[in-house]
Structure formats: structure tokens, C-alpha cells
Design a protein around this motif. Structure first.
Motif, short mmCIF file in Angstrom:
data_model
loop_
_atom_site.label_atom_id
_atom_site.label_comp_id
_atom_site.label_asym_id
_atom_site.label_seq_id
_atom_site.Cartn_x
_atom_site.Cartn_y
_atom_site.Cartn_z
N ALA A 130 -101.36 -25.04 54.16
CA ALA A 130 -101.56 -26.35 54.77
C ALA A 130 -100.67 -26.49 55.99
CB ALA A 130 -101.22 -27.47 53.76
N VAL A 131 -100.90 -27.56 56.74
CA VAL A 131 -99.94 -27.98 57.76
C VAL A 131 -98.95 -28.91 57.06
CG1 VAL A 131 -99.58 -29.18 59.93
CG2 VAL A 131 -101.62 -27.75 59.61
N TYR A 132 -97.67 -28.61 57.21
CA TYR A 132 -96.62 -29.39 56.57
C TYR A 132 -95.97 -30.31 57.60
CZ TYR A 132 -96.96 -26.75 52.26
OH TYR A 132 -97.41 -26.21 51.07
N TYR A 133 -95.83 -31.57 57.21
CA TYR A 133 -95.26 -32.59 58.09
C TYR A 133 -94.00 -33.19 57.46
CZ TYR A 133 -99.95 -32.58 60.16
OH TYR A 133 -101.13 -32.22 60.75
N CYS A 134 -92.96 -33.38 58.26
CA CYS A 134 -91.84 -34.17 57.79
C CYS A 134 -92.01 -35.59 58.32
CB CYS A 134 -90.51 -33.58 58.23
SG CYS A 134 -90.15 -33.68 59.99
#
Length: 124
Positions: free
Chosen positions: A92-96
Motif C-alpha cells: 500500500a501507500v503509507y501515510y503519516c
């Protein structure tokens, strides 16, 4: 100007590990909870992990519990996500994200600043 800059993503084989970092600029880091979310292709964004302002309290999605560890260094304005025993479904694309309040939260609307995301791909 507020910026959240993720790094550390990449391609890894199943069972491997990655450590994501999120550097925060332009806002007070130590007063607010922080979180990690992810979005896989064709799926909605989902909660991964959150940590309170002090780092004392953490909470994880069931799908990553026992494999991922969220942490923070308030002196460095940086958030981390240690990911072990990675699975293809972790791709996945991981976002903070930086929360509105100090306490931990699992909903996206509890966060008001987001990074641009970093791609994590786990091959089988």
C-alpha cells in the motif's frame, strides 16, 4: 508551512522488514498524537497505528498488531513505523498524519495534516 515527509518505503520480500520515518516541519510535534494510515490500490484508506503525544499510549489495527511498532522522537520531530514479518497484503501507500488532539485516534477526521505517502510493496 506544515510539511510531513515520509521516507523508508520500498520493495521487500514477504517476511522482511522496513522502517518508515515521517519528519514533521512547521507545526508543534510534541503536543499532538500521530498516526499511520495506508491505502492499497482500489481500496479505501485504512488506519494502521497511532501514538499519543508522549509516546506512552499506542493502538494498532488488528491486521498489523504484533508485527508493526509505532514510535516517535519528539526531540527530532519524527515519527516511525517499524514493520516486521511483512505480508503481500501489507502492500500500500503509507501515510503519516498529525492529529488535532493529544490523545490517540483511529479515524481519519481526527487528523488535520497529512504526508504525501510512501509506497511499500511486499512480494510473495
Amino acid at each position: 508551512q506544515v510539511q510531513l515527509v515520509e521516507s523508508g518505503g520500498g520493495l521487500v520480500q514477504a517476511g522482511g522488514s522496513l522502517r518508515l520515518s515521517c519528519a514533521v516541519y512547521g507545526r508543534t510535534f510534541s503536543s499532538n498524537a500521530m498516526g499511520w494510515f495506508r491505502q492499497a490500490p482500489g481500496k479505501e484508506r485504512e488506519f494502521v497505528a497511532t501514538i499519543s503525544w508522549s509516546g506512552v499510549n499506542t493502538y494498532y489495527a488488528d491486521s498489523v498488531k504484533g508485527r508493526f511498532t509505532i514510535s516517535r522522537d519528539n526531540a527530532k520531530n519524527t515519527l516511525y513505523l517499524q514493520m516486521n514479518s511483512l505480508k503481500p497484503e501489507d502492500t500500500a501507500v503509507y501515510y503519516c498524519a498529525a492529529a488535532i488532539v493529544a490523545a490517540i485516534g483511529r479515524r481519519g477526521n481526527e487528523y488535520d495534516d497529512w504526508g504525501q505517502g510512501t509506497q511499500v510493496t511486499v512480494s510473495s
